[in-house]
Design a protein around this motif. Structure first.
Motif, PDB file in Angstrom:
ATOM      1  N   GLU A  97       8.181  -1.700  18.259  1.00 24.41           N
ATOM      2  CA  GLU A  97       7.965  -1.736  16.809  1.00 24.41           C
ATOM      3  C   GLU A  97       7.879  -3.171  16.302  1.00 24.41           C
ATOM      4  O   GLU A  97       7.049  -3.485  15.454  1.00 24.41           O
ATOM      5  CB  GLU A  97       9.089  -0.979  16.084  1.00 24.41           C
ATOM      6  CG  GLU A  97       8.984   0.530  16.240  1.00 24.41           C
ATOM      7  CD  GLU A  97      10.183   1.262  15.691  1.00 24.41           C
ATOM      8  OE1 GLU A  97       9.991   2.385  15.197  1.00 24.41           O
ATOM      9  OE2 GLU A  97      11.315   0.720  15.752  1.00 24.41           O
ATOM     10  N   ASN A  98       8.731  -4.051  16.841  1.00 22.83           N
ATOM     11  CA  ASN A  98       8.664  -5.457  16.446  1.00 22.83           C
ATOM     12  C   ASN A  98       7.328  -6.081  16.818  1.00 22.83           C
ATOM     13  O   ASN A  98       6.763  -6.865  16.055  1.00 22.83           O
ATOM     14  CB  ASN A  98       9.813  -6.253  17.072  1.00 22.83           C
ATOM     15  CG  ASN A  98      11.027  -6.299  16.184  1.00 22.83           C
ATOM     16  OD1 ASN A  98      10.918  -6.542  14.986  1.00 22.83           O
ATOM     17  ND2 ASN A  98      12.181  -6.067  16.759  1.00 22.83           N
ATOM     18  N   ALA A 106       0.022 -10.469  10.984  1.00 26.03           N
ATOM     19  CA  ALA A 106      -1.043 -11.457  11.145  1.00 26.03           C
ATOM     20  C   ALA A 106      -2.416 -10.888  10.780  1.00 26.03           C
ATOM     21  O   ALA A 106      -3.311 -11.630  10.401  1.00 26.03           O
ATOM     22  CB  ALA A 106      -1.061 -11.971  12.585  1.00 26.03           C
ATOM     23  N   GLN A 107      -2.572  -9.558  10.871  1.00 26.78           N
ATOM     24  CA  GLN A 107      -3.885  -8.950  10.682  1.00 26.78           C
ATOM     25  C   GLN A 107      -4.133  -8.434   9.266  1.00 26.78           C
ATOM     26  O   GLN A 107      -5.269  -8.443   8.805  1.00 26.78           O
ATOM     27  CB  GLN A 107      -4.066  -7.800  11.669  1.00 26.78           C
ATOM     28  CG  GLN A 107      -4.131  -8.273  13.112  1.00 26.78           C
ATOM     29  CD  GLN A 107      -4.092  -7.111  14.087  1.00 26.78           C
ATOM     30  OE1 GLN A 107      -4.280  -5.968  13.720  1.00 26.78           O
ATOM     31  NE2 GLN A 107      -3.838  -7.432  15.351  1.00 26.78           N
ATOM     32  N   VAL A 108      -3.098  -7.971   8.587  1.00 21.91           N
ATOM     33  CA  VAL A 108      -3.268  -7.397   7.245  1.00 21.91           C
ATOM     34  C   VAL A 108      -3.153  -8.523   6.223  1.00 21.91           C
ATOM     35  O   VAL A 108      -2.176  -9.257   6.215  1.00 21.91           O
ATOM     36  CB  VAL A 108      -2.229  -6.290   6.967  1.00 21.91           C
ATOM     37  CG1 VAL A 108      -2.432  -5.715   5.571  1.00 21.91           C
ATOM     38  CG2 VAL A 108      -2.330  -5.184   8.023  1.00 21.91           C
ATOM     39  N   TRP A 116       2.133  -3.428   2.990  1.00 23.58           N
ATOM     40  CA  TRP A 116       3.257  -2.794   3.681  1.00 23.58           C
ATOM     41  C   TRP A 116       2.906  -1.374   4.091  1.00 23.58           C
ATOM     42  O   TRP A 116       3.311  -0.929   5.170  1.00 23.58           O
ATOM     43  CB  TRP A 116       4.513  -2.850   2.810  1.00 23.58           C
ATOM     44  CG  TRP A 116       4.843  -4.250   2.379  1.00 23.58           C
ATOM     45  CD1 TRP A 116       4.988  -4.698   1.102  1.00 23.58           C
ATOM     46  CD2 TRP A 116       5.037  -5.398   3.219  1.00 23.58           C
ATOM     47  NE1 TRP A 116       5.256  -6.047   1.101  1.00 23.58           N
ATOM     48  CE2 TRP A 116       5.296  -6.504   2.386  1.00 23.58           C
ATOM     49  CE3 TRP A 116       5.014  -5.593   4.602  1.00 23.58           C
ATOM     50  CZ2 TRP A 116       5.539  -7.786   2.871  1.00 23.58           C
ATOM     51  CZ3 TRP A 116       5.251  -6.871   5.095  1.00 23.58           C
ATOM     52  CH2 TRP A 116       5.511  -7.949   4.235  1.00 23.58           C
ATOM     53  N   LEU A 117       2.152  -0.676   3.271  1.00 17.27           N
ATOM     54  CA  LEU A 117       1.728   0.675   3.616  1.00 17.27           C
ATOM     55  C   LEU A 117       0.818   0.648   4.850  1.00 17.27           C
ATOM     56  O   LEU A 117       0.969   1.469   5.761  1.00 17.27           O
ATOM     57  CB  LEU A 117       1.004   1.324   2.434  1.00 17.27           C
ATOM     58  CG  LEU A 117       0.558   2.769   2.634  1.00 17.27           C
ATOM     59  CD1 LEU A 117       1.759   3.670   2.882  1.00 17.27           C
ATOM     60  CD2 LEU A 117      -0.219   3.237   1.415  1.00 17.27           C
ATOM     61  N   THR A 121       1.624   2.409   8.496  1.00 22.06           N
ATOM     62  CA  THR A 121       0.821   3.448   9.153  1.00 22.06           C
ATOM     63  C   THR A 121       0.736   3.212  10.662  1.00 22.06           C
ATOM     64  O   THR A 121       0.496   4.150  11.414  1.00 22.06           O
ATOM     65  CB  THR A 121      -0.612   3.532   8.577  1.00 22.06           C
ATOM     66  OG1 THR A 121      -1.275   2.295   8.787  1.00 22.06           O
ATOM     67  CG2 THR A 121      -0.588   3.880   7.100  1.00 22.06           C
ATOM     68  N   LEU A 122       0.971   1.979  11.091  1.00 19.30           N
ATOM     69  CA  LEU A 122       0.976   1.656  12.524  1.00 19.30           C
ATOM     70  C   LEU A 122       2.333   1.938  13.159  1.00 19.30           C
ATOM     71  O   LEU A 122       2.475   1.859  14.379  1.00 19.30           O
ATOM     72  CB  LEU A 122       0.597   0.188  12.726  1.00 19.30           C
ATOM     73  CG  LEU A 122      -0.754  -0.234  12.140  1.00 19.30           C
ATOM     74  CD1 LEU A 122      -0.919  -1.743  12.225  1.00 19.30           C
ATOM     75  CD2 LEU A 122      -1.885   0.488  12.836  1.00 19.30           C
ATOM     76  N   LEU A 123       3.323   2.223  12.324  1.00 21.05           N
ATOM     77  CA  LEU A 123       4.692   2.449  12.777  1.00 21.05           C
ATOM     78  C   LEU A 123       5.151   3.828  12.278  1.00 21.05           C
ATOM     79  O   LEU A 123       5.730   3.932  11.196  1.00 21.05           O
ATOM     80  CB  LEU A 123       5.613   1.354  12.224  1.00 21.05           C
ATOM     81  CG  LEU A 123       5.299  -0.058  12.708  1.00 21.05           C
ATOM     82  CD1 LEU A 123       5.846  -1.101  11.763  1.00 21.05           C
ATOM     83  CD2 LEU A 123       5.842  -0.249  14.118  1.00 21.05           C
ATOM     84  N   PRO A 124       4.905   4.889  13.038  1.00 21.17           N
ATOM     85  CA  PRO A 124       5.148   6.253  12.556  1.00 21.17           C
ATOM     86  C   PRO A 124       6.567   6.515  12.048  1.00 21.17           C
ATOM     87  O   PRO A 124       6.754   7.320  11.153  1.00 21.17           O
ATOM     88  CB  PRO A 124       4.837   7.129  13.774  1.00 21.17           C
ATOM     89  CG  PRO A 124       3.994   6.283  14.661  1.00 21.17           C
ATOM     90  CD  PRO A 124       4.353   4.852  14.386  1.00 21.17           C
TER      91      PRO A 124
END
Length: 152
Positions: A97-98, A106-108, A116-117, A121-124
């Motif tokens: 998760e980290n 770095a990407q968003v 944050w949303l 979404t990448l962290l269920p």
């Protein structure tokens, strides 16, 4: 001496050996475990003991580069982070998760109102609020340690 890896994650200078993923995971765990000590050099030594493969001065340098990296990714949260505190019980974040969290930071885009949303979404197992609080706590703990170190 520690081998250097290409592509240091936190823009450490060439003279600083890059932390491996495992060392960085233990470093973040160490921040969580020891940040509430009163700052100063003892904190770096405790984190170094937790990481086991790095000296207190290497831990301190890595923390400074990691803090700069986090602050550069989202400078508007730095003020809020100084007031952040760990919830009880502390939220548990796995190494995976980290990794996803740091990559997504770095990407968003920083100015994205859904930042944050989108990361969540990448962290269920995490909500947008969990992601933002995790970021704020990491920055806050690093700032607390830095403040303590400067007083010591």
């Amino acid at each position: 001496s520690n081998p250097r890896r290409p592509g240091c994650r936190h823009n450490e200078p060439v003279m600083a050996a890059c932390f491996t993923a495992q060392e960085h995971e233990l470093f973040v765990e160490g921040i969580e475990l020891y940040a509430k000590l009163n700052g100063g050099e003892a904190v770096w030594q405790e984190i170094a003991s937790h990481v086991r493969t790095r000296s207190a001065s290497e831990i301190k340098a890595h923390a400074q580069y990691y803090l700069m990296s986090l602050m550069a990714r989202n400078p508007d949260l730095v003020v809020a982070a100084t007031e952040a505190s760990w919830p009880a019980p502390p939220s548990i974040w796995s190494a995976e998760e980290n990794e996803v969290f740091e990559s997504a930071l770095a990407q968003v885009a920083e100015g994205d109102p859904d930042r944050w949303l989108k990361i969540a979404t990448l962290l269920p197992a995490k909500s947008a609020d969990d992601v933002q609080k995790w970021y704020e706590r990491l920055v806050g703990d690093l700032l607390d340690i830095e403040r303590g170190a400067t007083r010591a």
